[in-house]
Design a protein around this motif. Structure first.
Motif, PDB file in Angstrom:
ATOM      1  N   GLY A  71       0.801  -1.226   0.000  1.00  0.00           N
ATOM      2  CA  GLY A  71       0.000   0.000   0.000  1.00  0.00           C
ATOM      3  C   GLY A  71       0.832   1.273   0.000  1.00  0.00           C
ATOM      4  N   THR A  72       0.161   2.347  -0.350  1.00  0.00           N
ATOM      5  CA  THR A  72       0.803   3.664  -0.357  1.00  0.00           C
ATOM      6  C   THR A  72      -0.279   4.681  -0.041  1.00  0.00           C
ATOM      7  N   ALA A  73       0.108   5.847   0.426  1.00  0.00           N
ATOM      8  CA  ALA A  73      -0.902   6.864   0.751  1.00  0.00           C
ATOM      9  C   ALA A  73      -0.245   8.224   0.756  1.00  0.00           C
ATOM     10  N   ARG A  74      -1.052   9.261   0.575  1.00  0.00           N
ATOM     11  CA  ARG A  74      -0.526  10.608   0.765  1.00  0.00           C
ATOM     12  C   ARG A  74      -0.916  10.981   2.197  1.00  0.00           C
ATOM     13  N   CYS A  75       0.084  11.020   3.098  1.00  0.00           N
ATOM     14  CA  CYS A  75      -0.203  11.143   4.525  1.00  0.00           C
ATOM     15  C   CYS A  75      -0.021  12.577   5.014  1.00  0.00           C
ATOM     16  N   MET A  76      -1.122  13.181   5.437  1.00  0.00           N
ATOM     17  CA  MET A  76      -1.077  14.567   5.910  1.00  0.00           C
ATOM     18  C   MET A  76      -0.423  14.663   7.288  1.00  0.00           C
ATOM     19  N   SER A  77      -0.715  13.666   8.162  1.00  0.00           N
ATOM     20  CA  SER A  77      -0.221  13.802   9.536  1.00  0.00           C
ATOM     21  C   SER A  77       1.306  13.748   9.616  1.00  0.00           C
TER      22      SER A  77
END
Ligand code: F6P
Length: 366
Positions: A71-77
């Motif tokens: 998986g991959t994500a654009r992580c704001m935190s």
């Protein structure tokens, strides 16, 4: 046993799974433990089940798979310090002090920033009594190694990014399919391809499919491009060509710097040349599918080198990326690569196309 984390971040690219497979297996073969960080930086911040020890058989069959299976994500935190503080805590409690990240320039810059900040994050965790001085003692430094994974082939300091040749292959297949129908009806097609600020996919697709005309972000067409394009297409038709293919890189019009759009190109071809014209936007099909042979090879060799780079690292060695230059797998300073990459994007944004081109040329010359 040393524990090494592996993560994929940013847009997925074919070959990322091959990289994870190589990292996991090389880590184990070197007598260390491998940890998969799921969903990119999100997994690092959330911890728990998102950080899993990975074993040899966990990555069986991953070499050819497209996308990224962890998986991959654009992580704001992770962009905020509290997120990075939590990430540091999760890593220390799991005993991980080295991270291999497969992603694009943004993801790799984030990782290097995390490494810079690491000592102050660790100090704050002790101050807040979230961890004890004894607990953090073995985790004085964070070790970062980057693997460049992106279909765009937009990173300076390396000849190819993991995924770009699979994507190019996919684009060529799609253009071949379009060719068949274009030929049958004697039609023209305007095909938009991905690549963000980089024209590599468009240019190489143009070369590989014998396209009639290509629009790139780095090289604006001449003032009279409309006449130029029509003249070339007309000439090709006069020579007996039954089809016309014009490739537009998404960056050539997304930036709205050049007054080009697939619709404008289509209107010209149909109104000026009387060609029955269609537009095809290839979209995410360019990012999917199995990894081609080159990406399997590249991700495997680079994954092995990434683990070696982790094991060789000294606290003061700058974070490297693993590159391929003239068919050799080499280490290059991460920050330098990102700086050069940003310079090209900045030059395009400033409409300094001569500089954008000379920076790209310099890369090839290197
Ligand atoms: O960077 C890879 C890429 O596919 C680019 O070519 C494209 O501009 C972008 O990602 C699309 O992003 P998203 O999948 O978030 O729409």
């Amino acid at each position: 046993k040393k524990r090494i984390g592996i993560m994929t971040s940013g847009g997925d690219a074919p070959g990322m799974n091959g990289a994870v497979r190589a990292v996991v297996r090389t880590t184990i073969a070197m007598g260390c433990e491998s940890y998969g960080i799921y969903e990119g930086y999100e997994g690092l911040v959330q911890g728990g089940d998102m950080i899993k020890q990975m074993f040899w058989e966990d990555v069986r069959g991953w070499l050819s798979e497209g996308g990224t299976l962890i998986g991959t994500a654009r992580c704001m935190s992770f962009m905020q310090r509290p997120g990075r503080l939590q990430a540091a805590k999760n890593m220390i409690t799991r005993g991980i002090d080295a991270l291999i990240i497969c992603g694009g320039d943004g993801s790799l810059t984030g990782a290097d920033k995390f490494r810079d900040e690491w000592p102050s994050l660790v100090a704050e965790l002790v101050e807040r009594k979230e961890l004890t001085a004894e607990q953090v003692e073995p985790f004085k430094h964070l070790n970062i190694v980057g693997l460049v994974g992106s279909i765009d082939n937009d990173m300076s300091s390396t000849d190819a990014t993991i995924g770009c040749y699979s994507s190019l292959q996919r684009i060529c297949q799609a253009v071949d399919f379009i060719d068949a129908t274009a030929f049958s009806h004697q039609r023209a097609f305007v095909i938009e391809v991905m690549g963000r600020h980089c024209g590599w996919l468009a240019l190489m697709a143009g070369v590989s499919t014998g396209a009639d005309f290509v629009f790139l972000p780095e090289k604006p067409p001449a003032e009279n491009w409309e006449e130029d394009m029509c003249m070339i297409v007309k000439k090709h038709r006069e020579l007996g060509k039954r089809k016309t293919i014009v490739i537009v890189a998404e960056g050539a019009h997304d930036l709205e710097l050049q007054k080009i759009s697939p619709t404008k190109v289509k209107d010209l071809l149909s109104k000026k040349l009387g060609l029955d014209t269609r537009i095809t936007t290839l979209g995410h099909v360019q990012r999917g599918g199995t990894a081609c042979a080159y990406d399997r090879m590249l991700s495997t060799l680079q994954g092995v080198e990434a683990v070696k780079a982790v094991l060789d690292a000294k606290p003061d060695t700058p974070s490297p990326i693993i590159a391929i230059i003239e068919n050799k797998i080499v280490r290059k300073p991460l920050l330098e690569a990102v700086k050069l990459t940003n310079e090209v994007a900045d030059a395009i944004a400033a409409k300094d196309f001569a500089r954008a081109m000379s920076l790209r040329d310099a890369e090839f010359a290197e």
